[in-house]
Design a protein around this motif. Sequence first.
Motif, PDB file in Angstrom:
ATOM      1  N   GLU A  66       0.830  -1.205   0.000  1.00  0.00           N
ATOM      2  CA  GLU A  66       0.000   0.000   0.000  1.00  0.00           C
ATOM      3  C   GLU A  66       0.865   1.256   0.000  1.00  0.00           C
ATOM      4  O   GLU A  66       1.909   1.305   0.657  1.00  0.00           O
ATOM      5  CB  GLU A  66      -0.920   0.006   1.223  1.00  0.00           C
ATOM      6  CG  GLU A  66      -2.028  -1.029   1.165  1.00  0.00           C
ATOM      7  CD  GLU A  66      -2.915  -0.949   2.400  1.00  0.00           C
ATOM      8  OE1 GLU A  66      -2.504  -0.291   3.388  1.00  0.00           O
ATOM      9  OE2 GLU A  66      -4.000  -1.551   2.382  1.00  0.00           O
ATOM     10  N   ARG A  67       0.424   2.254  -0.749  1.00  0.00           N
ATOM     11  CA  ARG A  67       1.151   3.520  -0.768  1.00  0.00           C
ATOM     12  C   ARG A  67       1.048   4.182   0.603  1.00  0.00           C
ATOM     13  O   ARG A  67       0.025   4.095   1.274  1.00  0.00           O
ATOM     14  CB  ARG A  67       0.573   4.442  -1.840  1.00  0.00           C
ATOM     15  CG  ARG A  67       0.858   3.969  -3.255  1.00  0.00           C
ATOM     16  CD  ARG A  67       0.667   5.104  -4.257  1.00  0.00           C
ATOM     17  NE  ARG A  67       0.967   4.638  -5.603  1.00  0.00           N
ATOM     18  CZ  ARG A  67       0.064   4.221  -6.475  1.00  0.00           C
ATOM     19  NH1 ARG A  67      -1.204   4.210  -6.136  1.00  0.00           N
ATOM     20  NH2 ARG A  67       0.424   3.829  -7.674  1.00  0.00           N
ATOM     21  N   SER A  94      11.421  -1.500  -5.442  1.00  0.00           N
ATOM     22  CA  SER A  94      10.733  -0.220  -5.276  1.00  0.00           C
ATOM     23  C   SER A  94       9.908   0.133  -6.515  1.00  0.00           C
ATOM     24  O   SER A  94      10.050  -0.481  -7.572  1.00  0.00           O
ATOM     25  CB  SER A  94      11.754   0.888  -5.015  1.00  0.00           C
ATOM     26  OG  SER A  94      12.568   1.056  -6.169  1.00  0.00           O
ATOM     27  N   ARG A  95       9.049   1.147  -6.358  1.00  0.00           N
ATOM     28  CA  ARG A  95       8.244   1.625  -7.490  1.00  0.00           C
ATOM     29  C   ARG A  95       9.129   2.058  -8.647  1.00  0.00           C
ATOM     30  O   ARG A  95       8.812   1.809  -9.812  1.00  0.00           O
ATOM     31  CB  ARG A  95       7.395   2.829  -7.046  1.00  0.00           C
ATOM     32  CG  ARG A  95       6.342   2.507  -6.009  1.00  0.00           C
ATOM     33  CD  ARG A  95       5.749   3.798  -5.441  1.00  0.00           C
ATOM     34  NE  ARG A  95       5.112   4.602  -6.475  1.00  0.00           N
ATOM     35  CZ  ARG A  95       4.817   5.897  -6.348  1.00  0.00           C
ATOM     36  NH1 ARG A  95       5.133   6.537  -5.209  1.00  0.00           N
ATOM     37  NH2 ARG A  95       4.232   6.548  -7.331  1.00  0.00           N
ATOM     38  N   ASP A 116       5.722  11.233  -8.503  1.00  0.00           N
ATOM     39  CA  ASP A 116       4.375  10.932  -8.000  1.00  0.00           C
ATOM     40  C   ASP A 116       3.443  10.419  -9.092  1.00  0.00           C
ATOM     41  O   ASP A 116       2.378   9.861  -8.803  1.00  0.00           O
ATOM     42  CB  ASP A 116       3.761  12.187  -7.361  1.00  0.00           C
ATOM     43  CG  ASP A 116       4.504  12.580  -6.096  1.00  0.00           C
ATOM     44  OD1 ASP A 116       5.114  11.679  -5.476  1.00  0.00           O
ATOM     45  OD2 ASP A 116       4.476  13.772  -5.737  1.00  0.00           O
ATOM     46  N   TYR A 121       3.439   0.177  -7.751  1.00  0.00           N
ATOM     47  CA  TYR A 121       3.573   0.013  -6.300  1.00  0.00           C
ATOM     48  C   TYR A 121       4.939  -0.588  -5.952  1.00  0.00           C
ATOM     49  O   TYR A 121       5.573  -1.234  -6.785  1.00  0.00           O
ATOM     50  CB  TYR A 121       2.487  -0.927  -5.771  1.00  0.00           C
ATOM     51  CG  TYR A 121       1.087  -0.379  -5.851  1.00  0.00           C
ATOM     52  CD1 TYR A 121       0.489   0.212  -4.733  1.00  0.00           C
ATOM     53  CD2 TYR A 121       0.363  -0.458  -7.030  1.00  0.00           C
ATOM     54  CE1 TYR A 121      -0.814   0.706  -4.796  1.00  0.00           C
ATOM     55  CE2 TYR A 121      -0.940   0.036  -7.110  1.00  0.00           C
ATOM     56  CZ  TYR A 121      -1.514   0.620  -5.988  1.00  0.00           C
ATOM     57  OH  TYR A 121      -2.794   1.117  -6.054  1.00  0.00           O
ATOM     58  N   ASP A 122       5.372  -0.320  -4.709  1.00  0.00           N
ATOM     59  CA  ASP A 122       6.506  -1.084  -4.196  1.00  0.00           C
ATOM     60  C   ASP A 122       6.061  -2.539  -4.091  1.00  0.00           C
ATOM     61  O   ASP A 122       4.912  -2.826  -3.741  1.00  0.00           O
ATOM     62  CB  ASP A 122       6.922  -0.565  -2.815  1.00  0.00           C
ATOM     63  CG  ASP A 122       7.423   0.878  -2.871  1.00  0.00           C
ATOM     64  OD1 ASP A 122       8.015   1.244  -3.898  1.00  0.00           O
ATOM     65  OD2 ASP A 122       7.196   1.617  -1.886  1.00  0.00           O
ATOM     66  N   TYR A 148      -1.640  -4.174  -0.604  1.00  0.00           N
ATOM     67  CA  TYR A 148      -2.682  -3.675  -1.504  1.00  0.00           C
ATOM     68  C   TYR A 148      -3.280  -4.825  -2.309  1.00  0.00           C
ATOM     69  O   TYR A 148      -4.496  -4.949  -2.447  1.00  0.00           O
ATOM     70  CB  TYR A 148      -2.096  -2.615  -2.445  1.00  0.00           C
ATOM     71  CG  TYR A 148      -3.064  -2.160  -3.504  1.00  0.00           C
ATOM     72  CD1 TYR A 148      -4.098  -1.272  -3.215  1.00  0.00           C
ATOM     73  CD2 TYR A 148      -2.945  -2.644  -4.813  1.00  0.00           C
ATOM     74  CE1 TYR A 148      -5.002  -0.866  -4.194  1.00  0.00           C
ATOM     75  CE2 TYR A 148      -3.842  -2.257  -5.800  1.00  0.00           C
ATOM     76  CZ  TYR A 148      -4.870  -1.362  -5.482  1.00  0.00           C
ATOM     77  OH  TYR A 148      -5.762  -0.986  -6.455  1.00  0.00           O
TER      78      TYR A 148
END
Length: 295
Positions: A66-67, A94-95, A116, A121-122, A148
């Motif tokens: 989850e962010r 990572s993202r 942004d 997602y990570d 998530y």
Amino acid sequence: MKIRTLKRHINDSFKSLKRNGWMSIAAVSAVTVTLLLVGIFFAMIFNFNKISQDIENDVHVRVMIERGTTSKQKDQLQKKLEKMASVKEVTYSSRKKELNKVVGSYGQSFKMFTGDDNPLYDVYTVSTTKPSQTIKVAKQAKKLKYVYDATYGGNNAKKLFKVMSSVRKWGVGFTLLLLFVAVFLISNTIRITILSRRDEIGIMRLVGATNSYIRWPFLFEGAWVGLLGVIIPIIVIDLGYGWVYRHMALSMASAGYSMLKPGIFLFQLDLTMAVIGIVIGALGSVISMRRFLKI
């Protein structure tokens, strides 16, 4: 059995092969054709199994975080994932790394999603001890806090595991069928040889020879037939597999898969085929003689 008697049985088996030349050639031909099919199928099924393992091992669980999850919370999540049953390894990405993978695979146009704007997602990539446990681990991971979503390939993964399982089962069944056919062909061929020598066998029984004494030369003869019959299949399969490996190994490696290397694999396959040839040849003789010697 005495050594002198053993030598006599072996000599008799060689004499029988020479004396019944055409019948011996027919028996050897039956073994050759059958073991050639068996050897080719073995080479195919073992390599298919190797490739299927490569495919299965390439199936992982992707756990999307989850962010807004902090580094400490991510560490907690990783520890929970690592403690799960059937989990072998957990790797973080990572993202930004995920975006770089997308750019590398689908082109530079995806570079527009930076900072942004990055929609990815990570991710924790989870490897399982057994590929079949992937679905179970994904379902458990979805229930964890800070997750998530967790994906594993969905229906494609389920279909893959079912196909691989079916291929292995059918492969074993087809191999046993081929070996049964081999024994049947050899036993029938040797039975014809025995029938052509029924007068000789009758005389041996009249002078007091036991069934065991009569059977041993035929047992050795069947073993020689099996051993002679495996020579051509070994040569053909060794040369053919070497050619296929040279022409396909590089292209398969680029796709992330690999064939079994010829060296050790061919030695083991040749040895297996030689043993099978001797066993089914001797077994074919035993079956034929047991039926013929019944009074």
